[in-house]
Design a protein around this motif. Structure first.
Motif: not given
Length: 445
Positions: A91-99, A101-108, A183-190, A195-198
């Motif tokens: 799902t979109f939500h589970a996908f965002a959660y996994r990524w 959790s894996r790569i975000h500078p603070e949330l990971s 969060i994912l969309v805003n960081d992709l736009i910014a 997010v390069d690895s994503l």
């Protein structure tokens, strides 16, 4: 280079010509407008299987997204076991959660605290109790289920309640699943470096049930800029407005992706022609839609495939006593309250479900209950978004039927409101009405 053991012609014989065109097309962006019962899941999983077997992409470079866990599970079951675990289906939500959790500078750096739905409801229940006079006694669950209605009826309370809710989440470091996509969309736009690895992880993204997405999810797909994007859906079956979903991203998709190649899957392999004919009639009462005509792939014609039966309050028990033994059926209702009425009359739980729960399923015989729980539709408000939603919900319900469709209606319901208007103005002109005493005989035919 193609795997020598893979024979393209043999693979494609399992699909119709319309499905083959989608599977073979190499356009970078494809939109598939797929009617109910047209084999859309079979087609998208066939496309993925074809891309892998023909060595276009390795499984690891493919992402499949859908709206619900049920849809995700169905997609997984259609992918060959040999490479099922190597591609990502989520799902979109589970996908965002996994990524995140894996790569975000603070949330990971620690566990993401997802706010539970019950805690969200408790917060708003308390807030509404404190502002009961301003809200006017409208149940808070009703307001939360339709944010547009909430904002329209009580703009000040809407603004203040969600401001306080945002402060509550921030103070407790809570996130909701929708926040993760944001969060994912805003960081992709910014263009955040993390997010390069994503972006580089996927060459093919396939989105199933795209009519149930929201604008943020559309923005996510735009910002991913993948090599090949395929979205599949049916605006006629967009029925999750109460969750914030909208058919608009699907309907306006070609405006966002201007080089889109559009395909139609218009042959319904599920239902008898009479049921499909009624579906084509009903959906025309939806004011906002992508125009198409669904055709019956099944050519056999049977008498009494569609009819309507009056149902007075309290007569549910007598009705289901008319069902033949070992009869395969489902009663589909608009609301959980109406569903419980049938269960209280003696029907087992598994025999009754809401239309929303039935989406994606099919049944030999469907009893579509239009006697309670419907709202928002009336002939004088046919351009209202709520009227469109009710029509689409009715369409989803009737298109679950394979061989027989029975409409339950309230003969005493006013014809100018809700379920009375829905039956009297939409269904009745095209449906044969029979007496209750005829039901058992016609079900057995």
């Amino acid at each position: 280079m193609t795997d020598q053991s893979f024979q393209e012609s043999d693979f494609l014989t399992n699909y119709s010509l319309s499905q083959q065109k989608i599977i073979l097309n190499q356009s970078s962006v494809k939109q598939v407008i797929a009617a109910a019962g047209s084999g859309k899941t079979r087609t998208v999983t066939g496309l993925i299987n074809f891309r892998i077997l023909s060595k276009t992409y390795p499984p690891e470079k493919i992402l499949m997204l859908s709206f619900s866990r049920k849809a995700v599970q169905e997609l997984k079951e259609r992918i060959p076991e040999s490479f099922r675990e190597r591609l990502e289906i989520s799902t979109f939500h589970a996908f965002a959660y996994r990524w995140l959790s894996r790569i975000h500078p603070e949330l990971s750096s620690g566990e993401i605290k997802i706010l539970k739905e019950e805690d969200r409801l408790i917060f708003f229940q308390k807030y509404f109790q404190e502002h009961a006079d301003a809200v006017g006694g409208i149940p808070y669950r009703l307001l939360l289920s339709d944010k547009k209605l909430f904002k329209e009826l009580h703009p000040e309370i809407y603004k203040s309640s969600f401001k306080k809710f945002s402060e509550y989440k921030k103070a407790n470091q809570y996130l909701e699943y929708g926040d993760l996509i944001r969060i994912l969309v805003n960081d992709l736009i910014a263009g955040k470096p993390y997010v390069d690895s994503l972006r580089s992880s996927y060459d093919l993204i396939v989105v199933d049930e795209f009519q149930d997405t929201d604008p943020q999810q559309l923005d996510f797909l735009k910002e991913m800029k993948c090599r090949e994007l395929v979205v599949v859906g049916d605006d006629w079956q967009a029925i999750y407005a109460f969750r914030g979903a909208s058919a608009e991203p699907f309907m306006n998709f070609t405006k966002q992706f201007r080089h889109t190649k559009v395909f139609y899957l218009s042959d319904n392999y599920r239902s008898l022609p009479e049921i499909i004919k009624l579906g084509n009639h009903v959906i025309q009462f939806s004011n906002r839609q992508l125009k198409k005509k669904v055709c019956a792939a099944r050519k056999e014609k049977k008498r009494n495939a569609v009819f309507a039966v009056p149902l007075l309050p309290g007569s549910e028990r007598f009705i289901h006593e008319q069902f033949p033994r070992e009869f395969s059926f489902r009663i589909l209702t608009r609301s959980n309250r109406r569903r419980l009425s049938w269960i209280d009359s003696g029907l087992p739980d598994q025999s009754v479900m809401t239309i929303h729960k039935s989406k994606g399923l099919e049944f030999n015989c469907v009893f579509l209950d239009i006697t309670g729980g419907w709202s928002g539709y009336s002939p004088d408000q046919k351009n209202h978004p709520g009227a469109d939603e009710e029509i689409r919900i009715a369409y989803v319900g009737l298109t679950r039927a394979v061989n027989k469709l029975v409409i339950f209606y309230d003969p005493d319901a006013p014809l100018d409101r809700s379920q009375g208007a829905l039956f009297g103005n939409v269904f009745r002109p095209k449906v044969k009405c029979i007496k209750l005493c005829q039901l058992k005989e016609l079900l057995a035919s």
